[in-house]
Write a protein that holds these residues in place. Structure first.
Motif, mmCIF file in Angstrom:
data_model
loop_
_atom_site.group_PDB
_atom_site.id
_atom_site.type_symbol
_atom_site.label_atom_id
_atom_site.label_comp_id
_atom_site.label_asym_id
_atom_site.label_seq_id
_atom_site.Cartn_x
_atom_site.Cartn_y
_atom_site.Cartn_z
ATOM 1 N N ALA A 178 1.109 -0.833 -0.126
ATOM 2 C CA ALA A 178 -0.046 -0.277 -0.093
ATOM 3 C C ALA A 178 0.948 1.153 -0.051
ATOM 4 C CB ALA A 178 -0.220 0.558 1.391
ATOM 5 N N GLN A 179 0.710 2.031 -0.992
ATOM 6 C CA GLN A 179 1.530 3.147 -1.298
ATOM 7 C C GLN A 179 1.019 4.767 -0.437
ATOM 8 O OE1 GLN A 179 2.163 3.994 -4.883
ATOM 9 N NE2 GLN A 179 2.882 6.009 -4.873
ATOM 10 N N ARG A 180 2.003 5.321 0.406
ATOM 11 C CA ARG A 180 1.773 6.416 1.344
ATOM 12 C C ARG A 180 0.484 7.305 0.676
ATOM 13 N NH1 ARG A 180 7.055 10.089 3.055
ATOM 14 N NH2 ARG A 180 5.218 11.535 2.966
ATOM 15 N N VAL A 181 0.438 8.277 1.491
ATOM 16 C CA VAL A 181 -0.524 9.180 -0.088
ATOM 17 C C VAL A 181 0.605 10.222 -0.583
ATOM 18 C CG1 VAL A 181 -0.189 10.990 2.949
ATOM 19 C CG2 VAL A 181 -2.435 10.911 0.980
ATOM 20 N N GLY A 182 0.432 11.295 -0.894
ATOM 21 C CA GLY A 182 1.251 12.095 -1.917
ATOM 22 C C GLY A 182 2.354 11.388 -2.766
ATOM 23 N N LEU A 183 3.142 11.569 -3.270
ATOM 24 C CA LEU A 183 4.412 11.316 -4.110
ATOM 25 C C LEU A 183 5.531 10.735 -3.901
ATOM 26 C CD1 LEU A 183 3.121 13.742 -6.904
ATOM 27 C CD2 LEU A 183 2.385 11.826 -7.064
ATOM 28 N N ARG A 184 6.054 9.487 -4.411
ATOM 29 C CA ARG A 184 7.395 9.143 -3.876
ATOM 30 C C ARG A 184 8.084 10.068 -4.506
ATOM 31 N NH1 ARG A 184 6.990 3.833 -2.159
ATOM 32 N NH2 ARG A 184 9.502 3.838 -2.646
ATOM 33 N N PRO A 185 9.504 10.319 -4.265
ATOM 34 C CA PRO A 185 10.653 11.652 -4.909
ATOM 35 C C PRO A 185 10.845 11.499 -6.601
ATOM 36 C CG PRO A 185 11.452 10.393 -2.927
ATOM 37 C CD PRO A 185 9.953 9.595 -3.293
ATOM 38 N N GLU A 186 10.575 10.026 -6.387
ATOM 39 C CA GLU A 186 11.240 9.883 -7.962
ATOM 40 C C GLU A 186 9.840 10.487 -8.940
ATOM 41 O OE1 GLU A 186 11.328 7.247 -5.927
ATOM 42 O OE2 GLU A 186 10.258 5.918 -6.537
ATOM 43 N N GLN A 187 8.746 10.479 -8.208
ATOM 44 C CA GLN A 187 7.291 10.721 -8.838
ATOM 45 C C GLN A 187 7.108 12.768 -8.840
ATOM 46 O OE1 GLN A 187 4.111 8.463 -6.532
ATOM 47 N NE2 GLN A 187 4.261 7.531 -8.617
ATOM 48 N N ILE A 188 8.102 12.802 -7.891
ATOM 49 C CA ILE A 188 8.169 14.221 -8.275
ATOM 50 C C ILE A 188 9.482 14.921 -8.987
ATOM 51 C CG2 ILE A 188 9.219 16.233 -6.661
ATOM 52 C CD1 ILE A 188 7.860 14.972 -4.055
ATOM 53 N N LEU A 189 10.316 13.583 -8.673
ATOM 54 C CA LEU A 189 11.238 13.922 -10.386
ATOM 55 C C LEU A 189 10.818 14.603 -11.437
ATOM 56 C CD1 LEU A 189 14.319 14.991 -9.235
ATOM 57 C CD2 LEU A 189 14.662 12.889 -10.090
ATOM 58 N N GLU A 190 10.363 13.411 -11.445
ATOM 59 C CA GLU A 190 9.622 12.922 -12.911
ATOM 60 C C GLU A 190 8.300 14.244 -13.201
ATOM 61 O OE1 GLU A 190 6.666 9.853 -14.205
ATOM 62 O OE2 GLU A 190 8.882 8.336 -13.790
ATOM 63 N N GLN A 191 7.390 14.604 -12.087
ATOM 64 C CA GLN A 191 6.650 15.733 -12.678
ATOM 65 C C GLN A 191 7.362 16.868 -12.758
ATOM 66 O OE1 GLN A 191 4.464 16.394 -8.983
ATOM 67 N NE2 GLN A 191 2.136 15.742 -10.490
ATOM 68 N N MET A 192 8.744 17.719 -12.316
ATOM 69 C CA MET A 192 9.324 18.210 -12.382
ATOM 70 C C MET A 192 10.106 18.130 -13.283
ATOM 71 S SD MET A 192 10.951 18.724 -8.499
ATOM 72 C CE MET A 192 12.737 20.134 -9.060
ATOM 73 N N GLU A 193 10.231 17.210 -14.193
ATOM 74 C CA GLU A 193 11.099 17.034 -15.201
ATOM 75 C C GLU A 193 10.393 17.325 -16.306
ATOM 76 O OE1 GLU A 193 12.598 13.293 -15.430
ATOM 77 O OE2 GLU A 193 14.442 14.073 -14.558
ATOM 78 N N LYS A 194 8.583 16.988 -16.120
ATOM 79 C CA LYS A 194 8.356 17.050 -16.664
ATOM 80 C C LYS A 194 7.993 18.904 -17.260
ATOM 81 C CE LYS A 194 3.475 15.151 -16.393
ATOM 82 N NZ LYS A 194 3.333 13.637 -16.246
ATOM 83 N N ASN A 195 7.294 19.469 -15.988
ATOM 84 C CA ASN A 195 7.357 20.650 -16.403
ATOM 85 C C ASN A 195 8.637 21.801 -16.492
ATOM 86 O OD1 ASN A 195 4.921 20.353 -14.755
ATOM 87 N ND2 ASN A 195 5.599 20.783 -12.979
ATOM 88 N N GLY A 196 9.669 21.702 -16.497
ATOM 89 C CA GLY A 196 10.333 22.223 -17.279
ATOM 90 C C GLY A 196 10.917 21.842 -18.751
ATOM 91 N N ASP A 197 9.957 20.832 -19.070
ATOM 92 C CA ASP A 197 10.197 20.742 -20.575
ATOM 93 C C ASP A 197 8.784 21.635 -21.243
ATOM 94 O OD1 ASP A 197 11.951 18.936 -20.485
ATOM 95 O OD2 ASP A 197 10.615 17.244 -20.680
ATOM 96 N N SER A 198 8.092 22.027 -20.502
ATOM 97 C CA SER A 198 6.721 22.617 -21.511
ATOM 98 C C SER A 198 6.917 24.133 -21.047
ATOM 99 C CB SER A 198 5.545 22.031 -19.907
ATOM 100 O OG SER A 198 5.784 21.973 -18.970
#
Lengths: 198, 204, 372
Positions: A178-198
């Protein structure tokens, strides 16, 4: 006469109101009785300490350069650093190192400032002894690693409240994946990269 | 003599000893708290004597009223003003003691003549047993009506007196009071009272 | 009404048949129910302590005692053992005699009151004509012991606690007695057996709670105050008075206070069940059920079942009230001493007087429903 009757009526009303409040209170207490206990059955169940848990300090003897920064940043100059200047190599040679955990306040300043990262926080918090002098850990005792709660076959590890899935407040009978609430660090990183691309 | 009679005689002896011993203690002990507690003992032993006389309601009422109320109030009064302090010796205190002794001797003489003149025959009337309450109530509302009502009026008076004392709507002027005998007063904090009658209280 | 099982007669009969004189047989019988009652009261206390801890834990989302015996049932036994083996401390400047006598005087009357608690038609130590009046009388002795303990401890908290306890106990005795009086008036007797008899016959509908709803509440409040349970536990209010009159006590003397308070709670609940909840009565009249099934009243099995059911019902009702008291403990905050006395003298006393007068009036106008 009418005034008196009105007084009696008001008094009765207040009494009934008070009785109703007590009844409400009782129903709340009664409702609590069917809720599951939030207790952690301590020696048999233990909470998994969080990553930032500030427990007993771990010390690696070989990394230490006897700079005494830990002593300087300590609010009470607690760590005892016993070194000797080696004239041949022109380096400080550490002989003994000790921290008295009966006095330590676990502020973590020494860990923060140690230049070689030879000090670190562990998740050990069971520091009860029969004699307070037993809490004065020398470099051998400081070098021991605590046993992990999750590895102990005698103990049921329980997640802390912040590490539970969304909407769950009870750590018992939780599926292991069961995954904890919120995002995992790698997910946050992924999101940041995606935001940086756009 | 069967078992019941034996038990009765033994308990009668014990209760009598308790009454006499405890009441002597009440009178003779210098410590007033002990005296008050022993008074409770006297009352309870007397209730036991009533029980031996088959008067269970009287016994219960004795315990309820004398031990449960009177004695507790006495203890209350003692403990609220308790200051382990010896009273000052009174001038001509022996007059009081002599007078008390005479009154007591007179009472004792009166009671002993009463004891000697009464013919201690067993009552021929039926034993009330568990119906004693009904018998007592009937007496209360027929031939003992007047004393019963008088007693209730007395209690009412005490009640009213207590309320007046507690509310203190009327207080006597304390200025012109004679200096009271220090030996007779218990140490107490002077009170600040609101007087309804005089405004001089505030001006002082 | 059939007499049911008479254990006393049977026991004495069998001893006499063995060749003992009747007097001796009776003397042998006499201590047995008393001993049984003392043991029963003590076991009742153990159960109550366990229930209190478990219910308190449940109300606070805890688990409570769990490992001492199955479900922690032995926890109160462990408590008691600990108290027995603890050192018996008498403070240096305390009055040793009064200090020892205090808890004894508190405990003995409470145990004596068990004389009148009925568990069935013949399951009572003595069917006194005085009945509940004895209980009220005996409970009025306890304040003496509390004052004694408070005074002898030579401690201001103890003295204050003792004085508070005595004041509280005296003030709440009156509404208690008045509400009991209303019951006694309806059943024409003070005897606990008669009071239950008068309620039986209509099952749950005949219980006094329907005829005396106001008295029921007054009695409940007064009992909570008499037992020093939580809304009224000022004598031992730990935030103000450390532990009141128990402050200086340790070991078995403290144990006596502890025992006394719980025995008092159980006793009050039992009497509450007897006075207002129909004592040993099953919610549906047993005789009616037996009539439907077609068993005669003199059937031995029926009588045994009735007796067992009577004991169970009395205990169930009593423990329901204990449960309410514990729930009350974690619901209601403690009152102040002036609020306590206000409630006792200015609210409960007039209301219970009105209740008594109303009962008298109803008894005269509807003798059928209110006991003629």
């Amino acid at each position: 006469m009418l005034k008196f009757l009105k007084q009696v009526g008001d008094y009765t009303k207040e009494t009934v109101q008070a009785a109703r409040y007590i009844g409400q209170g009782l129903s709340v207490t009664f409702d609590h009785m069917r809720r599951r206990p939030v207790t952690v059955q301590y020696p048999y169940e233990k909470l998994i300490p969080s990553e930032r848990f500030r427990g007993r300090i771990h010390f690696e003897f070989d990394k230490c350069i006897s700079c005494e920064v830990c002593v300087r940043v300590c609010p009470i100059n607690l760590p005892v650093v016993d070194w000797e200047f080696n004239k041949e190599t022109k380096k400080k040679k550490l002989k003994h190192y000790s921290i008295d955990f009966g006095v330590c306040i676990f502020c973590g300043n020494c860990v923060e400032y140690c230049p070689t990262n030879c000090l670190s926080m562990t998740e050990e918090y069971e520091l009860a002894t029969y004699d307070r002098h037993e809490l004065n850990y020398d470099n051998v005792a400081l070098g021991r690693l605590p046993y992990k709660v999750t590895d102990d076959p005698m103990v049921t590890p329980l997640r802390e409240l912040a590490y539970l899935p969304k909407g769950v407040t009870d750590p018992h009978d939780l599926p292991a994946d069961a995954q904890r609430v919120g995002l995992r660090p790698e997910q946050i990183l992924e999101q940041m990269e995606k935001n940086g691309d756009s | 003599m069967n078992l019941a009679q034996g038990v009765q005689i033994v308990s009668f002896g014990l209760l009598t000893l308790m009454v006499i011993g405890a009441s002597l203690g009440v009178v003779l002990l210098p410590n007033v708290v002990y005296a008050a507690f022993l008074l409770g003992g006297v009352f309870i032993s007397m209730a036991g004597l009533y029980l031996l006389l088959n008067a269970d309601f009287v016994a219960a009422a004795q315990v309820l009223i004398y031990v449960g109320a009177v004695n507790v109030l006495i203890l209350f009064a003692i403990m609220l003003v308790n200051k382990r302090e010896d009273f000052l010796p009174l001038k001509r205190g022996w007059i009081r003691k002599a007078a008390t002794g005479m009154v007591c001797a007179g009472l004792f003489a009166l009671l002993s003549t009463m004891v000697l003149t009464t013919s201690w025959n067993f009552s021929t009337g039926a034993i009330a047993g568990n119906d004693s309450i009904i018998v007592i109530a009937k007496h209360f509302f027929t031939d003992f009506l007047l004393p019963f009502e008088l007693a209730s009026v007395l209690l009412l008076m005490a009640l009213v007196g207590a309320i007046i004392l507690a509310r203190r709507e009327f207080i006597p002027e304390e200025t012109d009071m004679p200096a009271r005998d220090a030996a007779l007063t218990l140490p107490e904090r002077p009170r600040e009272l609101m007087s309804v009658s005089s405004s001089s209280e505030f001006n002082r | 009404m059939n007499p049911g099982i008479d254990l006393q007669e049977t026991f004495i009969q069998s001893l006499v048949e063995l060749g003992l004189p009747a007097d001796l047989a009776k003397a042998i019988w006499m201590p047995l129910p008393m001993l049984l009652m003392i043991i029963g009261a003590t076991v009742g206390v153990l159960v109550t302590v366990w229930l209190e801890r478990k219910i308190s834990a449940a109300a606070q989302q805890r688990i409570g005692p769990e490992f001492i015996g199955p479900l922690g049932v032995l926890a109160p036994v462990a408590d008691g053992l600990k108290l027995v083996f603890k050192e018996d401390v008498v403070p240096a400047k305390a009055d040793a005699l009064l200090f020892t006598l205090g808890p004894v005087i508190v405990v003995i009357p409470v145990f004596l009151s068990y004389l009148i608690v009925p568990f069935g038609q013949n399951l009572v130590i003595t069917d006194l004509g005085m009945g509940v009046f004895i209980w009220i009388t005996l409970s009025s002795i306890a304040p003496i012991g509390l004052l004694m303990a408070g005074y002898a401890s030579n401690n201001k908290y103890s003295l204050l606690g003792g004085l508070r306890a005595a004041a509280q106990s005296i003030s709440y005795e009156i509404p208690l007695a008045l509400s009991v009086l209303a019951i006694a008036m309806m059943s024409n007797s003070l005897s606990t057996i008669d009071i239950v008899q008068q309620q039986s016959g209509y099952g749950i509908l005949g219980w006094n709670i329907w005829r005396q709803p106001v008295g029921f509440i007054i009695f409940w409040i007064a009992i909570l105050a008499e037992c020093e349970r939580l809304p009224f536990d000022l004598p031992e209010a730990e935030e103000e008075l450390v532990a009141g009159y128990q402050t200086e006590y340790a070991g078995m003397k403290f144990g006596l206070f502890y025992l006394g308070s719980y025995v008092n709670l159980v006793l009050s609940s039992l009497l509450f069940a007897v006075l207002y909840l129909g004592g040993w009565d099953f919610p549906v009249p047993i005789n009616l059920l037996a009539g439907w099934v077609g068993i005669s009243e003199t059937n031995t099995i029926l009588q045994v079942v009735t007796a067992a059911l009577g004991i169970t019902m009395t205990l169930l009702k009593a423990y329901f009230l204990v449960f309410l008291a514990v729930l009350m403990r974690w619901t209601v905050p403690r009152v102040r001493i002036d609020q306590l006395l206000d409630l006792g003298w200015k609210f409960l006393l007039p209301i219970s007087l009105v209740n008594l007068l109303l009962t008298a009036a109803l008894k005269i106008s509807f003798p059928l429903a209110f006991g003629g």
